[in-house]
Write a protein that holds these residues in place. Structure first.
Motif, PDB file in Angstrom:
ATOM      1  N   GLU A 137      -9.945  -1.337   5.148  1.00 39.50           N
ATOM      2  CA  GLU A 137     -10.189  -1.837   6.491  1.00 39.50           C
ATOM      3  C   GLU A 137     -11.658  -2.158   6.693  1.00 39.50           C
ATOM      4  N   TYR A 193      -9.349  -5.427   8.132  1.00 37.48           N
ATOM      5  CA  TYR A 193      -8.670  -6.598   7.594  1.00 37.48           C
ATOM      6  C   TYR A 193      -9.386  -7.847   8.098  1.00 37.48           C
ATOM      7  N   ASP A 210      -6.216 -11.363   7.677  1.00 40.01           N
ATOM      8  CA  ASP A 210      -5.013 -10.658   7.198  1.00 40.01           C
ATOM      9  C   ASP A 210      -5.164 -10.006   5.831  1.00 40.01           C
ATOM     10  N   PRO A 261      -6.842  -7.259   3.097  1.00 36.87           N
ATOM     11  CA  PRO A 261      -7.620  -6.023   3.011  1.00 36.87           C
ATOM     12  C   PRO A 261      -9.060  -6.373   2.630  1.00 36.87           C
ATOM     13  N   GLY A 279       0.030 -10.379   6.542  1.00 34.70           N
ATOM     14  CA  GLY A 279      -0.643  -9.222   7.121  1.00 34.70           C
ATOM     15  C   GLY A 279       0.326  -8.070   7.349  1.00 34.70           C
ATOM     16  N   GLY A 280       1.569  -8.419   7.758  1.00 36.66           N
ATOM     17  CA  GLY A 280       2.593  -7.396   7.981  1.00 36.66           C
ATOM     18  C   GLY A 280       2.896  -6.649   6.688  1.00 36.66           C
ATOM     19  N   PHE A 318       0.806  -6.203   4.208  1.00 38.25           N
ATOM     20  CA  PHE A 318      -0.312  -5.306   3.913  1.00 38.25           C
ATOM     21  C   PHE A 318      -0.261  -4.045   4.768  1.00 38.25           C
ATOM     22  N   SER A 319       0.089  -4.200   6.053  1.00 33.72           N
ATOM     23  CA  SER A 319       0.073  -2.985   6.877  1.00 33.72           C
ATOM     24  C   SER A 319       1.229  -2.046   6.518  1.00 33.72           C
ATOM     25  N   HIS A 320       2.332  -2.610   6.037  1.00 28.41           N
ATOM     26  CA  HIS A 320       3.401  -1.744   5.526  1.00 28.41           C
ATOM     27  C   HIS A 320       2.907  -0.908   4.345  1.00 28.41           C
ATOM     28  N   GLN A 347      -0.186  -0.130   3.633  1.00 29.62           N
ATOM     29  CA  GLN A 347      -1.197   0.824   4.094  1.00 29.62           C
ATOM     30  C   GLN A 347      -0.530   2.033   4.751  1.00 29.62           C
ATOM     31  N   ALA A 348       0.573   1.770   5.483  1.00 35.66           N
ATOM     32  CA  ALA A 348       1.275   2.874   6.143  1.00 35.66           C
ATOM     33  C   ALA A 348       1.961   3.759   5.105  1.00 35.66           C
ATOM     34  N   PRO A 377      -1.706   4.880   1.888  1.00 38.24           N
ATOM     35  CA  PRO A 377      -3.077   4.500   2.234  1.00 38.24           C
ATOM     36  C   PRO A 377      -3.905   4.397   0.948  1.00 38.24           C
TER      37      PRO A 377
END
Lengths: 100, 492
Positions: free
Chosen positions: A60, A62, A65, A67, B210-211, B213-215, B217-218, B221
């Protein structure tokens, strides 16, 4: 195709061209300001993608979008291309007839 | 029912046909067969050099590495870009001398520059040994592609065998011409396929990139940065550096450089090729999507095709397989052409100096199935992950870098003894450390923790440079060539 005649008496064969420039194997000509500039531009990507990596190794924030680490690398790939474009345009070897 | 296999076979037949078509009207002597008669223009050279980017390695290996190691895979995006910075100056210098001296292979370079046939022989051996894992990698990739697109009907080993035979056949017939023409098809196909699935798959499963990537990361990490101790920043930086240096030392890269019509081509390419690398980004997206969608694969190299199979109709899977097929055939053809040329010209011709050039050409073609058979044998004996095969090859071939670069100097302080000793020591160290699976930390435990995972190729390279300098100094009186400045300059 190959207009340059072999250099007579050249015991250690070598590349003879006006465009050696600041390569890792750089010739021993006195550097002009242009070749210093090109050398600097060529070094920049190495700083971005090698030296600075330990400082950008994070997920982070981002950006676009991506990383952060990946974003950083993408930016530097684009900048590498930009640096090399400036190098190409300012290099006298690429002027018309500069075929060597 | 399964449309994938017919699509794959169609493209395969097309590749062979194109290989045959490309040799029309050419008298296939050794220079035509191996360096295309030195008549390739910008676009062919661009694509041959870019052939290095889009190989099976990129296609299956990069996605597989992203799948298994997350952020560590990003190194693949870096080294190519940096390598092209070197190429701006290095490639024209190589080309100029090579076309003046009519060189055909990489060992020719060392033979001429260092005036030593034995050194050329050492270079030949190192080059061929380095190319074999690279060839294995292409064959492994071919096997995976055929197996996966047949949805398991054709077992892996049969698939690898089929791929190897087909590859050897088409190289024997048309040499580097087949690679050049197929490179055009390959790049168009890969560009379309990779961008398409790289965008579609994350959106299909997670709504957006982006979705996705956040999956991740969740779920885990840190997966998207350098997080494993074995792949820390020290590993990352040294692997990039080593790969960027080794990039030019591949014997087939020399062949691609020789095949150019002029030197300006390389400088122009240095502007565009870094951007071309960005296609890898989409390959990463696929691998990371697969990490979430098809977890638990022991072999990450399967991930791209597995996730595509889950999400796409079989005809499209066939198209993806076809792109992968070209990715294996084009570099495979270059590797085979180059290693066969080297064995014929720098080994056979040395042993039988009176052999006619037609005979040398024949031997070169005969070597193609021999080298293929060796690579097939090693692939069956035990396949490693694609990226590891590549890193091994790179570590090997990088050992040629110091004496190669020094030979560009007008007054080269390195002599043939130093060059040969350095290469051999470096190559032996790489072999021992890699085969024994040693890490830098286990060999040099006194180093600080942060340096424990440096790529072992770097240790070998340092040893190489030191040995090269010391031996050159010690033997400087034995060589007649004038070298008034014997102090060794180490380059890094």
């Amino acid at each position: 195709m190959n207009p340059r005649p072999p250099v007579p008496g050249d015991a250690a064969p070598s590349h003879t061209g006006p465009s050696t420039g600041p390569s890792p194997a750089g010739g021993r000509r006195r550097p002009s300001s242009g070749s210093v500039l090109r050398c600097g531009l060529a070094v920049l990507p190495f700083i971005g993608m090698l030296v600075l990596i330990p400082f950008v190794n994070r997920v982070e924030p981002y950006v676009l979008d991506l990383p952060f680490l990946l974003f950083w690398i993408v930016v530097w790939v684009v900048l590498t291309s930009a640096c090399m474009t400036v190098v190409y345009l300012t290099d006298p070897a690429n002027k018309a007839g500069g075929q060597a | 029912m399964n449309a994938a296999l017919p699509v794959l076979i169609f493209f395969f037949a097309g590749a062979i046909g194109l290989g045959l078509y490309s040799r029309r009207g050419k008298d296939m002597d050794l220079e035509q067969w191996s360096v295309g008669g030195r008549g390739f223009g910008s676009i062919f050279v661009f694509l041959l050099l870019a052939g290095e980017i889009y190989t099976t390695f990129t296609f299956l290996g990069a996605s597989g590495y992203a799948y298994s190691n997350g952020g560590a895979s990003f190194y693949i995006l870096c080294y190519g870009a940096l390598a092209y910075v070197f190429s701006y100056w290095l490639a024209p210098a190589i080309w100029r001398y090579a076309s003046k001296e009519k060189l055909v292979s990489q060992p020719d370079w060392f033979e001429r520059k260092y005036k030593s046939r034995n050194l050329a022989l050492v270079v030949t051996l190192i080059g061929v040994i380095a190319m074999i894992p690279y060839l294995q990698l292409q064959l492994t990739g071919l096997g995976i592609i055929i197996e996966e697109t047949s949805y398991g009907t054709i077992p892996r080993n049969v698939a690898i065998l089929l791929g190897g035979i087909a590859l050897a056949t088409y190289v024997v017939i048309s040499g580097i011409h087949s690679a050049a023409w197929n490179a055009v098809v390959k790049d168009i196909l890969v560009l379309i396929v990779v961008v398409m699935i790289g965008i579609y798959l994350p959106i299909h499963y997670f709504g957006s990139i982006g979705g996705m990537f956040s999956h991740i990361q969740a779920q885990q990490p840190d997966f998207l940065r350098l997080h494993e101790p074995s792949h820390d920043t020290g590993w990352f930086v040294t692997s990039i550096l080593l790969s960027a240096l080794g990039f030019f030392m591949w014997p087939h890269y020399f062949g691609a450089v020789y095949s150019s019509k002029d030197a300006k081509t390389f400088r122009r390419n240095a502007m565009f090729l870094p951007l071309y690398q960005l296609v890898l980004l989409f390959v990463f997206f696929v691998g990371l999507t697969a990490y979430l969608v098809v977890p638990g694969l022991t072999n990450g190299d399967l991930s791209l095709l597995r996730v595509s199979r889950d999400a796409l109709p079989s005809a499209l899977v066939g198209l993806i397989g076809a792109a992968g097929l070209f990715c294996a055939l084009v570099p495979g053809a270059m590797l085979l052409t180059t290693s066969a040329t080297m064995l014929a010209k720098n080994v056979y011709k040395e042993v039988f100096p009176q052999a006619s050039s037609a005979r040398v050409g024949l031997v070169a073609r005969t070597m193609v199935p021999v080298v293929t058979a060796i690579a097939l044998y090693l692939t069956f004996k035990g396949g490693a992950a694609i990226v590891n095969l590549l890193l091994l090859g790179y570590a090997f071939v990088t050992q040629l870098f110091p004496s190669m670069v020094m030979s560009l100097l007008e007054r080269n302080p390195v002599n043939k003894w130093g060059a040969g000793a350095g290469m051999v020591v470096g190559a032996v160290i790489v072999a021992i450390l890699t085969l024994g699976k040693y890490s830098t930390g286990s060999v040099l435990p006194f180093l600080p923790e942060s340096l424990h995972h440096l790529n072992v190729g770097v240790l070998a390279l340092i040893a190489n440079i030191v040995v090269c300098a010391v031996v050159s100094l010690a033997t400087r009186h034995q060589t007649a060539t004038a070298s008034p400045e014997p102090e060794a300059v180490s380059i890094g």
